[in-house]
Design an enzyme around this catalytic site. Structure first.
Site, mmCIF file in Angstrom:
data_model
loop_
_atom_site.group_PDB
_atom_site.id
_atom_site.type_symbol
_atom_site.label_atom_id
_atom_site.label_comp_id
_atom_site.label_asym_id
_atom_site.label_seq_id
_atom_site.Cartn_x
_atom_site.Cartn_y
_atom_site.Cartn_z
ATOM 1 N N HIS A 14 0.824 -1.217 0.000
ATOM 2 C CA HIS A 14 0.000 0.000 0.000
ATOM 3 C C HIS A 14 0.852 1.260 0.000
ATOM 4 O O HIS A 14 1.817 1.386 0.738
ATOM 5 C CB HIS A 14 -1.027 -0.002 1.132
ATOM 6 C CG HIS A 14 -0.495 0.021 2.521
ATOM 7 N ND1 HIS A 14 -0.168 1.186 3.180
ATOM 8 C CD2 HIS A 14 -0.266 -0.986 3.411
ATOM 9 C CE1 HIS A 14 0.231 0.901 4.409
ATOM 10 N NE2 HIS A 14 0.196 -0.407 4.570
ATOM 11 N N GLU A 27 -4.963 1.924 2.460
ATOM 12 C CA GLU A 27 -5.061 0.743 3.325
ATOM 13 C C GLU A 27 -5.215 1.162 4.784
ATOM 14 O O GLU A 27 -5.947 0.538 5.541
ATOM 15 C CB GLU A 27 -3.809 -0.135 3.160
ATOM 16 C CG GLU A 27 -3.874 -1.460 3.914
ATOM 17 C CD GLU A 27 -3.357 -1.406 5.350
ATOM 18 O OE1 GLU A 27 -3.552 -2.379 6.093
ATOM 19 O OE2 GLU A 27 -2.752 -0.378 5.736
ATOM 20 N N GLU A 28 -4.526 2.226 5.169
ATOM 21 C CA GLU A 28 -4.424 2.559 6.588
ATOM 22 C C GLU A 28 -5.751 2.978 7.217
ATOM 23 O O GLU A 28 -6.039 2.614 8.346
ATOM 24 C CB GLU A 28 -3.389 3.672 6.798
ATOM 25 C CG GLU A 28 -1.945 3.265 6.519
ATOM 26 C CD GLU A 28 -1.401 2.242 7.507
ATOM 27 O OE1 GLU A 28 -2.164 1.760 8.372
ATOM 28 O OE2 GLU A 28 -0.211 1.914 7.408
ATOM 29 N N ASP A 55 6.074 0.760 6.853
ATOM 30 C CA ASP A 55 4.630 0.559 6.658
ATOM 31 C C ASP A 55 4.067 1.662 5.768
ATOM 32 O O ASP A 55 3.629 2.688 6.272
ATOM 33 C CB ASP A 55 3.939 0.553 8.024
ATOM 34 C CG ASP A 55 2.476 0.200 7.950
ATOM 35 O OD1 ASP A 55 2.074 -0.406 6.949
ATOM 36 O OD2 ASP A 55 1.737 0.531 8.902
ATOM 37 N N ASP A 68 3.325 -6.364 3.479
ATOM 38 C CA ASP A 68 2.880 -5.294 4.379
ATOM 39 C C ASP A 68 3.208 -5.659 5.819
ATOM 40 O O ASP A 68 2.373 -5.554 6.713
ATOM 41 C CB ASP A 68 1.378 -5.048 4.211
ATOM 42 C CG ASP A 68 0.891 -3.852 5.029
ATOM 43 O OD1 ASP A 68 1.730 -3.034 5.453
ATOM 44 O OD2 ASP A 68 -0.330 -3.746 5.259
ATOM 45 N N HIS A 115 3.291 2.839 12.680
ATOM 46 C CA HIS A 115 2.373 3.961 12.902
ATOM 47 C C HIS A 115 2.946 5.039 13.821
ATOM 48 O O HIS A 115 2.193 5.703 14.536
ATOM 49 C CB HIS A 115 1.044 3.474 13.486
ATOM 50 C CG HIS A 115 0.266 2.575 12.579
ATOM 51 N ND1 HIS A 115 -0.930 1.987 12.967
ATOM 52 C CD2 HIS A 115 0.490 2.140 11.320
ATOM 53 C CE1 HIS A 115 -1.384 1.247 11.975
ATOM 54 N NE2 HIS A 115 -0.531 1.319 10.960
#
Length: 473
Positions: free
Chosen positions: A285, A331-332, A297, A359, A429
């Site tokens: 992503h 995606e997030e 990520d 991922d 994140h």
């Protein structure tokens, strides 16, 4: 006659064994070439350097996300693929706003600042911030035990940590992510004025970790602000609450949700020479959270997926089946890109036989997990020996990836690259997900591993998927 028949059977078996042995040698040499090219002349690290350091965080709906779309499309076009295109998709646009601020007040005038970040999708606090006593709980299920009488008017502090005794860190993550995703919606039902969540991180540090959250069907007027605090601050706050129940916490969030905006999945394809209607997908992503620069990520998965097609062209492979790289958007905080791709594939009645997603960070690859039936999994595990020289031979059944999940169904096999996960959630994140934490060699090993699996799937196809079957997306 019986002797002749036995002799014929022996000769046939011998030729079959020789053929199998020859194929094994051919495949082993081809994988060696792939790994050599990835490690000696790889492009993934350079692509990621630009994506992370020249573009930066790529939250859906942002200008950086659009810059990433334009950059990766241009780079795919340079590879000389048969086709490269953008697939339009409407995505949410949430903006964090000015940096968040929080402190704990043990007595009037005696405060200590804590590290905090808004959860993705959270509403803002009132202009003056939110200040209230804190109720610590160990998960959503605790709320019923305390009831409205003890929750109303307070800030709920979800402090269930990731389980350190689980070797699979994604299992540990899955065991407590519900308090981040649904915690605010549930606490609001009991009259809480805000929510703070212990960051989903196995390490004790000062980095708060964001992530998507949802209010479900809760009316806008009843939504409460939600944020994550660092693991060190969670430990501090929990310890303080054990000796002093009436402490207060203040936090200020400035986030805002806007109307959906137009963005794109980026897609490139090498068209199959024999069975072009059979499609193999590899992807990651393109979006990331707005903290750090999204290197692990999922910048790593994006550039590894691009590298798969580059390496296949470099080794001179003319694939039998069509091989696509798909760089998914959103995606997030919505999975809009993955859903749109599957929706269009279904509309076109496309025949996806295999999809692989990266991922889980750019760390040392250990193997793959597969969603496949018994015959398919047996076929795939027969290739396991080819990966053993690279110490990448953990082939398990299990989840694949969020973006390719909407392709699930029929006989399509889904797979996820599985790197070593022990350090992944240190970065996930957070401000700590930056390019300096990428190891070039580990990233390249992952790209070579993915390319090797795609090469084998293209060469041998997937059991249970005949060329003339009725296409299924």
């Amino acid at each position: 006659m019986k002797i002749v028949s036995l002799l014929f059977l022996f000769i046939s078996c011998s030729f079959s064994s020789i053929a199998q042995s020859t194929k094994g040698i051919e495949d082993s040499l081809k994988l060696r070439t792939v790994f050599d090219m990835a490690l000696l002349n790889g492009q993934a690290y350079n692509w990621l350097d630009h994506l992370s350091n020249e573009i930066g965080p790529r939250l859906s709906g942002s200008s950086n996300a659009q810059r990433a779309v334009e950059y990766t499309k241009k780079e795919l076009e340079k590879l000389g693929l048969d086709s490269v295109w953008l697939q339009p998709v409407m995505v949410p646009k949430w903006v964090r706003g000015a940096k968040e601020y929080a402190y704990v007040e043990s007595t009037p005038g005696s405060t200590r600042d804590i590290n905090i970040t808004a959860l993705g999708g959270s509403v803002a606090t009132p202009n003056g911030g939110t200040k209230a006593e804190v109720l610590e709980v160990q998960g959503i299920e605790d709320l019923e035990r305390y009831g409205e009488e003890q929750v109303k008017g307070k800030i709920v502090f979800y402090n269930r940590p990731m389980r350190a005794d689980l070797i699979n860190t994604f299992e540990a993550y899955g065991g407590c992510v519900d308090q981040r995703y649904s915690g605010a919606a549930e606490a609001a039902k009991y009259g809480a004025v805000g929510v703070i969540v212990r960051s989903l991180n196995l390490r004790l540090d000062d980095f708060p970790h964001t992530g998507t959250m949802s209010y479900g069907e809760l009316p806008v007027s009843q939504r409460i602000p939600a944020a994550a605090i660092s693991t060190n601050d969670a430990e501090y706050l929990s310890g303080l609450l054990k000796i002093q129940k009436d402490i207060k916490l203040y936090f200020k969030l400035n986030s805002e949700q806007f109307q959906d905006v137009l963005s794109y999945n980026v897609i490139g394809e090498i068209t199959g020479s024999e069975f072009p209607e059979e499609i193999i997908v590899v992807g990651g992503h393109l979006d990331s959270w707005d903290l750090g620069d999204g290197s692990h990520d999922d910048g790593a998965g994006v550039v590894q997926s691009m590298e798969v097609l580059r390496l296949l062209k470099e080794i001179g492979l003319k694939p039998k089946r069509s091989i696509r790289v798909v760089l998914f958007m959103n995606e997030e905080n919505g999975l809009r890109g993955g859903n749109k791709y599957a929706e269009v594939a279904k509309e076109k009645n496309e025949n996806h036989i295999f999809a692989l997603e990266s991922d889980a960070g750019g760390f040392t690859p250990r193997g793959f997990s597969f969603e496949a039936d018994d015959a398919q999994f047996a076929q795939i595990t027969s290739w396991n020996e080819l990966f053993k020289p690279y110490l990448i031979h953990q082939f398990d059944r299990g989840g694949s990836g969020a973006d390719i999940g909407p392709l699930r169904g029929g006989t399509t096999v889904l797979a996820g690259l599985r790197p070593d996960s022990q350090r992944y959630f240190d970065h996930h994140h957070s401000d700590n997900d930056t390019f300096e934490h990428i190891n070039k060699r580990e990233l390249e090993l992952g790209a070579a591993t993915m390319t090797s699996l795609i090469y084998l799937v293209d060469k041998y196809g997937i059991k249970g998927i005949p060329v003339d079957r009725e296409p299924k997306f």
